[in-house]
Design a protein around this motif. Structure first.
Motif, mmCIF file in Angstrom:
data_model
loop_
_atom_site.group_PDB
_atom_site.id
_atom_site.type_symbol
_atom_site.label_atom_id
_atom_site.label_comp_id
_atom_site.label_asym_id
_atom_site.label_seq_id
_atom_site.Cartn_x
_atom_site.Cartn_y
_atom_site.Cartn_z
ATOM 1 N N ALA A 45 0.832 -1.207 0.000
ATOM 2 C CA ALA A 45 0.000 0.000 0.000
ATOM 3 C C ALA A 45 0.869 1.261 0.000
ATOM 4 O O ALA A 45 0.589 2.212 -0.746
ATOM 5 C CB ALA A 45 -0.932 -0.012 1.206
ATOM 6 N N ILE A 46 1.903 1.274 0.822
ATOM 7 C CA ILE A 46 2.815 2.432 0.867
ATOM 8 C C ILE A 46 3.492 2.610 -0.495
ATOM 9 O O ILE A 46 3.565 3.732 -1.015
ATOM 10 C CB ILE A 46 3.879 2.246 1.973
ATOM 11 C CG1 ILE A 46 3.234 2.166 3.361
ATOM 12 C CG2 ILE A 46 4.959 3.325 1.896
ATOM 13 C CD1 ILE A 46 2.837 3.453 4.002
ATOM 14 N N ASP A 47 3.984 1.519 -1.081
ATOM 15 C CA ASP A 47 4.622 1.594 -2.404
ATOM 16 C C ASP A 47 3.656 2.155 -3.442
ATOM 17 O O ASP A 47 4.038 2.985 -4.272
ATOM 18 C CB ASP A 47 5.112 0.222 -2.853
ATOM 19 C CG ASP A 47 6.335 -0.257 -2.097
ATOM 20 O OD1 ASP A 47 6.978 0.558 -1.398
ATOM 21 O OD2 ASP A 47 6.646 -1.461 -2.186
ATOM 22 N N ASN A 48 2.398 1.697 -3.398
ATOM 23 C CA ASN A 48 1.385 2.209 -4.321
ATOM 24 C C ASN A 48 1.214 3.715 -4.147
ATOM 25 O O ASN A 48 1.199 4.459 -5.128
ATOM 26 C CB ASN A 48 0.053 1.504 -4.089
ATOM 27 C CG ASN A 48 -1.064 2.122 -4.898
ATOM 28 O OD1 ASN A 48 -1.178 1.918 -6.087
ATOM 29 N ND2 ASN A 48 -1.894 2.934 -4.246
ATOM 30 N N ASN A 49 1.083 4.163 -2.911
ATOM 31 C CA ASN A 49 0.873 5.588 -2.657
ATOM 32 C C ASN A 49 2.082 6.423 -3.081
ATOM 33 O O ASN A 49 1.932 7.514 -3.628
ATOM 34 C CB ASN A 49 0.537 5.818 -1.190
ATOM 35 C CG ASN A 49 -0.844 5.333 -0.836
ATOM 36 O OD1 ASN A 49 -1.675 5.077 -1.702
ATOM 37 N ND2 ASN A 49 -1.109 5.170 0.438
ATOM 38 N N GLU A 50 3.276 5.916 -2.828
ATOM 39 C CA GLU A 50 4.482 6.641 -3.222
ATOM 40 C C GLU A 50 4.610 6.689 -4.746
ATOM 41 O O GLU A 50 4.934 7.731 -5.308
ATOM 42 C CB GLU A 50 5.728 5.993 -2.603
ATOM 43 C CG GLU A 50 5.832 6.187 -1.098
ATOM 44 C CD GLU A 50 5.940 7.646 -0.677
ATOM 45 O OE1 GLU A 50 6.723 8.396 -1.316
ATOM 46 O OE2 GLU A 50 5.241 8.038 0.276
ATOM 47 N N LYS A 51 4.358 5.564 -5.398
ATOM 48 C CA LYS A 51 4.446 5.495 -6.861
ATOM 49 C C LYS A 51 3.461 6.459 -7.512
ATOM 50 O O LYS A 51 3.760 7.063 -8.541
ATOM 51 C CB LYS A 51 4.164 4.066 -7.324
ATOM 52 C CG LYS A 51 4.235 3.873 -8.832
ATOM 53 C CD LYS A 51 3.925 2.454 -9.232
ATOM 54 C CE LYS A 51 2.438 2.291 -9.257
ATOM 55 N NZ LYS A 51 1.948 1.021 -9.702
ATOM 56 N N ASN A 52 2.295 6.628 -6.897
ATOM 57 C CA ASN A 52 1.260 7.505 -7.451
ATOM 58 C C ASN A 52 1.310 8.921 -6.891
ATOM 59 O O ASN A 52 0.393 9.708 -7.138
ATOM 60 C CB ASN A 52 -0.120 6.885 -7.218
ATOM 61 C CG ASN A 52 -0.323 5.649 -8.055
ATOM 62 O OD1 ASN A 52 -0.093 5.662 -9.253
ATOM 63 N ND2 ASN A 52 -0.721 4.559 -7.428
#
Length: 143
Positions: free
Chosen positions: A60-67
């Motif tokens: 979830a953190i990776d998704n938020n950072e990527k976006n």
């Protein structure tokens, strides 16, 4: 007459090509959405260990950072109803609910050290307007 038939034939081919391209794009986006959702919906009403929960939080953190999801003044991700994802975790042994950012910033190694053999159940999954997972709620099962 031949020019008219050729023009009509070319026009039909162009329309079919554009329609096929749009349909292919639609199917591709639908599959991408399904793949994204599957990585989170697979946990619904299932028990996961503390170690597995850290992997879910990292995703979830990776998704938020990527976006490039914005954060508020306290460092929590701001829901954008497009491509953000949030996770809350209810700890029954200390009767508190924590946001994923709190656990992440507090150190995943510390969380794993204390909760590696503790199980959590995913009690709730929410989707945004586009049908994309944007919220998960886990509750501690045992102490």
């Amino acid at each position: 007459m031949k020019k008219g038939i050729l023009f009509l034939f070319a026009l039909i081919i162009i329309i079919i090509s554009i329609s096929f391209a749009k349909y292919s794009n639609y199917i591709s986006k639908k599959r991408e959405l399904q793949r994204f959702n599957d990585q989170f919906t697979q946990y619904e009403n299932k028990d996961v260990s503390g170690v597995e929960l850290t992997s879910i939080i990292n995703n979830a953190i990776d998704n938020n950072e990527k976006n490039h999801i914005s954060k508020d003044k306290d460092g929590f991700y701001i829901e954008n109803n497009t491509n953000s994802i949030k996770i809350d975790i209810k700890m029954i042994d200390i009767d508190s609910t924590y946001k994923m950012e709190t656990i992440y910033n507090g150190g995943m190694a510390n969380f794993v050290q204390y909760y590696n053999s503790i199980y959590f159940e995913c009690k709730e999954i929410k989707f945004n307007n586009q049908g994309r997972v944007n919220y998960l709620f886990f509750i501690q099962k045992n102490t």
